[in-house]
Design a protein around this motif. Structure first.
Motif, short mmCIF file in Angstrom:
data_model
loop_
_atom_site.label_atom_id
_atom_site.label_comp_id
_atom_site.label_asym_id
_atom_site.label_seq_id
_atom_site.Cartn_x
_atom_site.Cartn_y
_atom_site.Cartn_z
N GLU A 19 0.81 -1.21 0.00
CA GLU A 19 0.00 0.00 0.00
C GLU A 19 0.84 1.26 0.00
O GLU A 19 0.42 2.29 -0.46
N LYS A 20 2.05 1.19 0.54
CA LYS A 20 2.92 2.36 0.59
C LYS A 20 3.54 2.56 -0.78
O LYS A 20 4.33 1.75 -1.25
N THR A 21 3.18 3.65 -1.45
CA THR A 21 3.70 3.93 -2.77
C THR A 21 4.90 4.85 -2.64
O THR A 21 4.81 5.90 -2.01
N GLU A 22 6.01 4.44 -3.21
CA GLU A 22 7.18 5.29 -3.23
C GLU A 22 7.28 5.89 -4.61
O GLU A 22 7.29 5.19 -5.61
N TYR A 23 7.33 7.21 -4.63
CA TYR A 23 7.38 7.92 -5.89
C TYR A 23 8.81 8.14 -6.33
O TYR A 23 9.65 8.57 -5.55
N LYS A 24 9.07 7.83 -7.57
CA LYS A 24 10.34 8.17 -8.19
C LYS A 24 10.00 9.29 -9.17
O LYS A 24 9.45 9.02 -10.25
N PRO A 25 10.27 10.53 -8.79
CA PRO A 25 9.90 11.65 -9.66
C PRO A 25 10.52 11.51 -11.06
O PRO A 25 11.65 11.05 -11.20
N THR A 26 9.75 11.90 -12.04
CA THR A 26 10.23 11.87 -13.42
C THR A 26 10.27 13.29 -13.97
O THR A 26 9.42 14.12 -13.63
N HIS A 27 11.24 13.54 -14.81
CA HIS A 27 11.38 14.86 -15.42
C HIS A 27 11.41 14.75 -16.94
O HIS A 27 11.65 15.74 -17.63
N GLN A 28 11.16 13.54 -17.42
CA GLN A 28 11.04 13.29 -18.85
C GLN A 28 10.35 11.94 -19.04
O GLN A 28 10.24 11.15 -18.11
N PHE A 29 9.84 11.71 -20.25
CA PHE A 29 9.28 10.41 -20.57
C PHE A 29 9.56 10.10 -22.03
O PHE A 29 9.86 11.00 -22.82
N THR A 30 9.50 8.81 -22.36
CA THR A 30 9.76 8.40 -23.74
C THR A 30 8.46 8.00 -24.42
O THR A 30 7.51 7.56 -23.76
N ILE A 31 8.44 8.14 -25.72
CA ILE A 31 7.35 7.63 -26.56
C ILE A 31 7.99 6.60 -27.47
O ILE A 31 8.87 6.93 -28.28
N THR A 32 7.57 5.34 -27.29
CA THR A 32 8.17 4.22 -28.03
C THR A 32 7.07 3.35 -28.63
O THR A 32 5.90 3.63 -28.50
N GLY A 33 7.50 2.25 -29.22
CA GLY A 33 6.55 1.28 -29.78
C GLY A 33 6.36 1.48 -31.26
O GLY A 33 7.33 1.65 -32.00
#
Length: 170
Positions: A19-33
């Motif tokens: 239940e405890k969610t640990e957030y890993k902040p993101t400062h970018q994301f990818t678009i793939t596939g």
């Protein structure tokens, strides 16, 4: 009895850890596939899109129970970002495509191409850049995504967007 007690404690500890969610902040994301060229969307590139006032949202769980509220949301439309990613298919096949948006914790949200580009929903799905008067980089749940027309708003309120995978339904 000791074994039963130990098993119950172990089970309770595992349930609490899940239940405890640990957030890993993101400062970018990818678009793939199924795109002609993979892309990396950074905070700087997001700032080049028009920032829109989204308003306030009451975040609810899967039953519609209120969880928390966010105010003064501002963001960019997801479909504006996706327009720059060319799909590998010809346009008459776009109806077969969908987008799997994944947070750094593994949580996934799915949108179809038609939902984003052929309904009013697409005009209300945002990458959130400001909320509660703060820029998203100042918050532990950076790069958030929200679908403002959803009835159960928490289902597709994604924290820490990490990647979007474009896929074709088979």
């Amino acid at each position: 009895m000791k074994k039963l007690l130990f098993a119950l404690l172990l089970y309770a500890g595992a349930a609490l850890a899940q239940e405890k969610t640990e957030y890993k902040p993101t400062h970018q994301f990818t678009i793939t596939g199924q795109v002609k060229k993979e892309s990396v969307i950074t905070m700087d590139s997001l700032n080049s899109y028009p920032l829109k006032d989204i308003g306030d949202i009451k975040v609810t769980d899967h039953l519609g129970n209120f969880k928390h509220g966010d105010e003064k949301l501002k963001g960019v439309l997801l479909k504006d970002i996706l327009l720059h990613s060319q799909l590998t298919a010809t346009p008459h096949l776009y109806s077969q495509y969908y987008f799997v948006c994944t947070g750094s914790d593994g949580y996934k949200v799915v949108y179809s191409w038609n939902e984003l580009f052929n309904t009013d929903i697409g005009d209300h799905v945002f990458i959130v850049l400001e909320k509660n008067g703060k820029r998203i980089g100042e918050l532990p749940e950076s790069l958030q995504m929200v679908s403002m027309l959803d009835q159960k708003t928490g289902r597709r309120y994604l924290h820490n967007l990490d990647k979007i995978v474009v896929s074709e339904a088979q």
